[in-house]
Design an enzyme around this catalytic site. Structure first.
Site, PDB file in Angstrom:
ATOM      1  N   HIS A  48      -7.565 -15.542   4.731  1.00 41.98           N
ATOM      2  CA  HIS A  48      -7.371 -15.813   6.178  1.00 41.98           C
ATOM      3  C   HIS A  48      -8.709 -15.930   6.882  1.00 41.98           C
ATOM      4  O   HIS A  48      -9.149 -14.958   7.500  1.00 41.98           O
ATOM      5  CB  HIS A  48      -6.553 -14.692   6.796  1.00 41.98           C
ATOM      6  CG  HIS A  48      -5.907 -15.054   8.087  1.00 41.98           C
ATOM      7  ND1 HIS A  48      -6.522 -14.887   9.310  1.00 41.98           N
ATOM      8  CD2 HIS A  48      -4.694 -15.572   8.356  1.00 41.98           C
ATOM      9  CE1 HIS A  48      -5.703 -15.262  10.270  1.00 41.98           C
ATOM     10  NE2 HIS A  48      -4.583 -15.678   9.714  1.00 41.98           N
ATOM     11  N   ILE A  54     -10.950 -15.173  10.201  1.00 41.48           N
ATOM     12  CA  ILE A  54     -10.384 -14.682  11.463  1.00 41.48           C
ATOM     13  C   ILE A  54      -9.462 -13.513  11.121  1.00 41.48           C
ATOM     14  O   ILE A  54      -8.596 -13.628  10.247  1.00 41.48           O
ATOM     15  CB  ILE A  54      -9.565 -15.784  12.180  1.00 41.48           C
ATOM     16  CG1 ILE A  54     -10.442 -16.993  12.508  1.00 41.48           C
ATOM     17  CG2 ILE A  54      -8.902 -15.232  13.441  1.00 41.48           C
ATOM     18  CD1 ILE A  54     -11.532 -16.747  13.508  1.00 41.48           C
ATOM     19  N   GLY A  57      -3.792 -11.661  13.914  1.00 39.25           N
ATOM     20  CA  GLY A  57      -3.193 -10.999  15.064  1.00 39.25           C
ATOM     21  C   GLY A  57      -2.209  -9.911  14.680  1.00 39.25           C
ATOM     22  O   GLY A  57      -2.146  -8.871  15.345  1.00 39.25           O
ATOM     23  N   VAL A  58      -1.458 -10.120  13.620  1.00 42.93           N
ATOM     24  CA  VAL A  58      -0.489  -9.090  13.211  1.00 42.93           C
ATOM     25  C   VAL A  58      -1.198  -7.815  12.783  1.00 42.93           C
ATOM     26  O   VAL A  58      -0.675  -6.716  12.966  1.00 42.93           O
ATOM     27  CB  VAL A  58       0.467  -9.588  12.105  1.00 42.93           C
ATOM     28  CG1 VAL A  58       1.353 -10.690  12.615  1.00 42.93           C
ATOM     29  CG2 VAL A  58      -0.280 -10.010  10.863  1.00 42.93           C
ATOM     30  N   GLU A  62      -0.785  -4.107  14.405  1.00 42.17           N
ATOM     31  CA  GLU A  62      -0.579  -2.926  13.550  1.00 42.17           C
ATOM     32  C   GLU A  62      -1.618  -1.851  13.852  1.00 42.17           C
ATOM     33  O   GLU A  62      -1.288  -0.665  13.892  1.00 42.17           O
ATOM     34  CB  GLU A  62      -0.610  -3.312  12.072  1.00 42.17           C
ATOM     35  CG  GLU A  62      -0.526  -2.140  11.114  1.00 42.17           C
ATOM     36  CD  GLU A  62       0.744  -1.312  11.192  1.00 42.17           C
ATOM     37  OE1 GLU A  62       0.699  -0.104  10.825  1.00 42.17           O
ATOM     38  OE2 GLU A  62       1.804  -1.839  11.584  1.00 42.17           O
TER      39      GLU A  62
END
Length: 148
Positions: A48, A54, A57-58, A62
């Site tokens: 990723h 980057i 976002g998840v 978390e």
């Protein structure tokens, strides 16, 4: 201040899924500030995205949730904290999640959470994530403390 060794006594998460490194401020039942140092050594960057890393976002959400878990556990009465190893925090909902700025290796991700509501074992938190005071992500999180 709560260091990573103490965090591991509160949360069941471990590497590579323990997503907070330190808590620098906490006011039980009100708010918390926690940090994650994002490094290129994170396993997530293998995919990723290669050549343009980057932080997902998840993973930011978390990390917010984990900081909220520390806040919830540290807000419990002393008698309830005695059995903390037999408790866990479960997500119930994530509302209004917005991702405003990318997080990259080398960033120090700051989680700021405020309690919106707390009733019994249910917590509703406003979470925001910053890098150098730039808002990167935000969400409203609902969670509950349950027995394992």
């Amino acid at each position: 201040m709560i260091d990573v060794v103490q965090i591991q006594k509160i949360l069941p998460h471990r590497f590579p899924f323990l997503l907070i490194d330190i808590v620098t401020a906490i006011e039980p039942a009100k708010n918390i500030i926690a940090y994650k140092n994002v490094t290129i050594g994170e396993q997530i960057f293998q995919g990723h995205f290669p050549g343009h890393p980057i932080y997902p976002g998840v993973m930011i959400i978390e990390g917010m949730a984990q900081a909220g878990g520390v806040l919830a556990f540290k807000s419990m009465s002393d008698e309830h904290q005695a059995g903390i190893e037999n408790k866990v925090v479960y997500f119930m909902s994530i509302d209004g999640a917005k991702f405003r700025h990318p997080v990259k290796p080398g960033d120090r991700l700051e989680y700021r959470l405020n309690v919106l509501k707390h009733k019994g074992n249910i917590w509703v938190l406003e979470g925001k994530a910053y890098v150098d005071d730039v808002l990167c992500a935000e969400a409203e999180l609902k969670a509950m403390i349950v027995d394992k």
